[in-house]
Scaffold this active site. Structure first.
Site, PDB file in Angstrom:
ATOM      1  N   ASP A  37       0.850  -1.202   0.000  1.00  0.00           N
ATOM      2  CA  ASP A  37       0.000   0.000   0.000  1.00  0.00           C
ATOM      3  C   ASP A  37       0.876   1.240   0.000  1.00  0.00           C
ATOM      4  O   ASP A  37       2.056   1.177   0.376  1.00  0.00           O
ATOM      5  CB  ASP A  37      -0.900  -0.016   1.259  1.00  0.00           C
ATOM      6  CG  ASP A  37      -2.151   0.829   1.102  1.00  0.00           C
ATOM      7  OD1 ASP A  37      -2.027   2.058   0.966  1.00  0.00           O
ATOM      8  OD2 ASP A  37      -3.254   0.262   1.122  1.00  0.00           O
ATOM      9  N   TYR A 156     -14.162   6.246 -12.997  1.00  0.00           N
ATOM     10  CA  TYR A 156     -14.200   5.077 -12.120  1.00  0.00           C
ATOM     11  C   TYR A 156     -14.993   3.945 -12.793  1.00  0.00           C
ATOM     12  O   TYR A 156     -14.543   2.795 -12.829  1.00  0.00           O
ATOM     13  CB  TYR A 156     -14.828   5.472 -10.780  1.00  0.00           C
ATOM     14  CG  TYR A 156     -14.878   4.362  -9.756  1.00  0.00           C
ATOM     15  CD1 TYR A 156     -13.767   4.066  -8.971  1.00  0.00           C
ATOM     16  CD2 TYR A 156     -16.034   3.611  -9.554  1.00  0.00           C
ATOM     17  CE1 TYR A 156     -13.804   3.051  -8.020  1.00  0.00           C
ATOM     18  CE2 TYR A 156     -16.089   2.603  -8.613  1.00  0.00           C
ATOM     19  CZ  TYR A 156     -14.973   2.319  -7.841  1.00  0.00           C
ATOM     20  OH  TYR A 156     -15.020   1.310  -6.904  1.00  0.00           O
ATOM     21  N   ILE A 189     -19.691  -0.600   0.182  1.00  0.00           N
ATOM     22  CA  ILE A 189     -19.137  -1.193   1.404  1.00  0.00           C
ATOM     23  C   ILE A 189     -18.642  -0.050   2.282  1.00  0.00           C
ATOM     24  O   ILE A 189     -17.997   0.882   1.778  1.00  0.00           O
ATOM     25  CB  ILE A 189     -17.945  -2.133   1.062  1.00  0.00           C
ATOM     26  CG1 ILE A 189     -18.335  -3.164  -0.017  1.00  0.00           C
ATOM     27  CG2 ILE A 189     -17.420  -2.820   2.321  1.00  0.00           C
ATOM     28  CD1 ILE A 189     -19.410  -4.149   0.353  1.00  0.00           C
TER      29      ILE A 189
HETATM   30  N1  LIG Z   1     -16.045   0.612  -0.730  1.00  0.00           N
HETATM   31  C1  LIG Z   1     -16.875   0.352  -1.706  1.00  0.00           C
HETATM   32  O1  LIG Z   1     -18.092   0.618  -1.621  1.00  0.00           O
HETATM   33  C2  LIG Z   1     -16.398  -0.319  -2.964  1.00  0.00           C
HETATM   34  C3  LIG Z   1     -17.345  -0.796  -3.857  1.00  0.00           C
HETATM   35  C4  LIG Z   1     -16.934  -1.418  -5.023  1.00  0.00           C
HETATM   36  C5  LIG Z   1     -15.584  -1.578  -5.277  1.00  0.00           C
HETATM   37  N2  LIG Z   1     -14.673  -1.099  -4.398  1.00  0.00           N
HETATM   38  C6  LIG Z   1     -13.267  -1.264  -4.735  1.00  0.00           C
HETATM   39  O2  LIG Z   1     -12.610  -1.960  -3.686  1.00  0.00           O
HETATM   40  C7  LIG Z   1     -11.250  -1.542  -3.601  1.00  0.00           C
HETATM   41  C8  LIG Z   1     -10.952  -1.077  -2.192  1.00  0.00           C
HETATM   42  O3  LIG Z   1     -11.829  -0.024  -1.874  1.00  0.00           O
HETATM   43  P1  LIG Z   1     -11.965   0.578  -0.402  1.00  0.00           P
HETATM   44  O4  LIG Z   1     -13.347   1.084  -0.305  1.00  0.00           O
HETATM   45  O5  LIG Z   1     -11.447  -0.365   0.589  1.00  0.00           O
HETATM   46  O6  LIG Z   1     -10.994   1.846  -0.564  1.00  0.00           O
HETATM   47  P2  LIG Z   1     -10.184   2.654   0.553  1.00  0.00           P
HETATM   48  O7  LIG Z   1      -9.932   4.010  -0.041  1.00  0.00           O
HETATM   49  O8  LIG Z   1     -10.892   2.573   1.826  1.00  0.00           O
HETATM   50  O9  LIG Z   1      -8.817   1.852   0.614  1.00  0.00           O
HETATM   51  C9  LIG Z   1      -8.020   1.762  -0.553  1.00  0.00           C
HETATM   52  C10 LIG Z   1      -6.590   1.467  -0.194  1.00  0.00           C
HETATM   53  O10 LIG Z   1      -5.842   1.486  -1.425  1.00  0.00           O
HETATM   54  C11 LIG Z   1      -4.650   2.235  -1.209  1.00  0.00           C
HETATM   55  N3  LIG Z   1      -4.191   2.800  -2.483  1.00  0.00           N
HETATM   56  C12 LIG Z   1      -4.725   3.818  -3.199  1.00  0.00           C
HETATM   57  N4  LIG Z   1      -3.979   4.092  -4.277  1.00  0.00           N
HETATM   58  C13 LIG Z   1      -2.941   3.227  -4.252  1.00  0.00           C
HETATM   59  C14 LIG Z   1      -1.826   3.002  -5.097  1.00  0.00           C
HETATM   60  N5  LIG Z   1      -1.601   3.776  -6.175  1.00  0.00           N
HETATM   61  N6  LIG Z   1      -0.968   2.019  -4.783  1.00  0.00           N
HETATM   62  C15 LIG Z   1      -1.154   1.247  -3.691  1.00  0.00           C
HETATM   63  N7  LIG Z   1      -2.171   1.419  -2.828  1.00  0.00           N
HETATM   64  C16 LIG Z   1      -3.059   2.399  -3.113  1.00  0.00           C
HETATM   65  C17 LIG Z   1      -5.030   3.305  -0.205  1.00  0.00           C
HETATM   66  O11 LIG Z   1      -3.895   3.848   0.447  1.00  0.00           O
HETATM   67  C18 LIG Z   1      -5.953   2.530   0.721  1.00  0.00           C
HETATM   68  O12 LIG Z   1      -5.248   1.897   1.761  1.00  0.00           O
HETATM   69  C19 LIG Z   1     -11.075  -0.437  -4.657  1.00  0.00           C
HETATM   70  O13 LIG Z   1     -10.556  -0.995  -5.847  1.00  0.00           O
HETATM   71  C20 LIG Z   1     -12.500   0.027  -4.872  1.00  0.00           C
HETATM   72  O14 LIG Z   1     -12.676   0.616  -6.126  1.00  0.00           O
HETATM   73  C21 LIG Z   1     -15.049  -0.476  -3.246  1.00  0.00           C
END
Ligand SMILES: NC(=O)c1ccc[n+]([C@@H]2O[C@H](COP(=O)([O-])OP(=O)(O)OC[C@H]3O[C@@H](n4cnc5c(N)ncnc54)[C@H](O)[C@@H]3O)[C@@H](O)[C@H]2O)c1
Length: 255
Positions: A37, A156, A189
């Protein structure tokens, strides 16, 4: 307790939210987990928690959009734990929330760099290790936004559609190598990503209630709802599953 015994899992974006839960659950099921990360502080916290419970984990600071870093980190993980056999391409950003005609090229490219190029790079450098190991499981974190539209965040949506198709193509290319590639499609989520998104709205509480009501089960999901789906895809329980879209969305896409 040992569904992933002997596996080496790289989880990108493992410091927070969904990725953090994936790391914790995979370690609990016996995998050696590489937490990668940008966020060093929270990433180290995850590693410490896993070790306190007797699990195996190590943190790597990584920007998934930087090829040199991805190449180096994959090499270091192999030296530490052995070849990566599970890759969770979870790191992702929401990016600018504007209609298409108002977006700048820079805003568009920023999202593709992390959400699409990052998935490509990590997959590119993990596949040779999986081949050496005789097989593996690659999991792309897509979204309900990679299946259905909504009138927001165009870059996105595009990025999540792209990784959905990348999973299917690579599932076909690497099936002879016993490498399975699937995509996971979470509904909303409750993570820092969603929390920060809601904070940009005039009435975050009302927005949370409105988003929750889009899910027939009546609420948003929790990170572990996605974490368990990833454990399944990483494990040999899913040995006949490849090129699939695993939807975990409280019924959002049923309509
Ligand atoms: N939360 C939701 O509702 C949801 C829904 C559908 C899909 N997603 C997908 O799930 C995944 C995780 O989402 P989340 O909600 O946990 O996000 P979040 O923002 O809570 O956590 C994302 C993590 O990714 C890290 N990150 C960001 N850019 C980075 C990079 N360039 N290199 C390495 N690490 C990096 C951040 O530091 C963070 O720790 C994402 O791909 C998101 O698109 C999330």
């Amino acid at each position: 307790m040992d569904r992933l015994q002997g596996k080496v899992a790289l989880v990108t974006g493992g410091a927070l939210g969904i990725g953090r839960s994936v790391c914790e659950l995979m370690a609990r099921e016996g995998a050696a987990v590489a937490v990668a990360d940008l966020d060093q502080e929270h990433g180290n916290e995850v590693v410490q928690e896993i070790r306190e419970r007797g699990g195996k984990a190590e943190f790597w600071k990584l920007d998934v959009s930087d090829e040199a870093q991805v190449k180096l980190v994959l090499h270091q993980i192999e030296l530490k734990f052995g070849p990566v056999t599970v890759l969770v391409n979870n790191a992702g950003i929401g990016g600018a929330n504007k209609p298409t005609h108002e977006l700048t090229l820079e805003e568009w490219e920023k999202v593709q760099a992390v959400n699409v190029k990052g998935v490509f790079l990590c997959t590119k450098y993990a596949i040779p290790q999986m081949r050496r190991a005789g097989g593996g499981s690659v999991i792309h974190m897509s979204s309900i936004y990679g299946i259905v539209g909504a009138p927001d965040v165009p870059p996105y949506h595009a990025s999540k559609g792209a990784v959905t198709m990348m999973a299917k193509t690579d599932a076909l290319i690497y099936a002879p190598d016993r490498i399975r590639v699937n995509s996971v499609h979470p509904g909303f989520i409750w993570t820092p990503m969603v929390e920060n998104h809601l904070k940009t709205m005039p009435d975050p509480d009302a927005a949370r209630a409105a988003i929750s009501s889009l899910h027939p089960l009546g609420h948003m999901g929790q990170p572990e709802d996605i974490g368990w789906a990833c454990v399944y895809l990483a494990s040999d329980e899913s040995k006949f599953v490849t090129g699939a879209q695993i939807v975990v969305d409280g019924g959002y896409t049923c309509r």
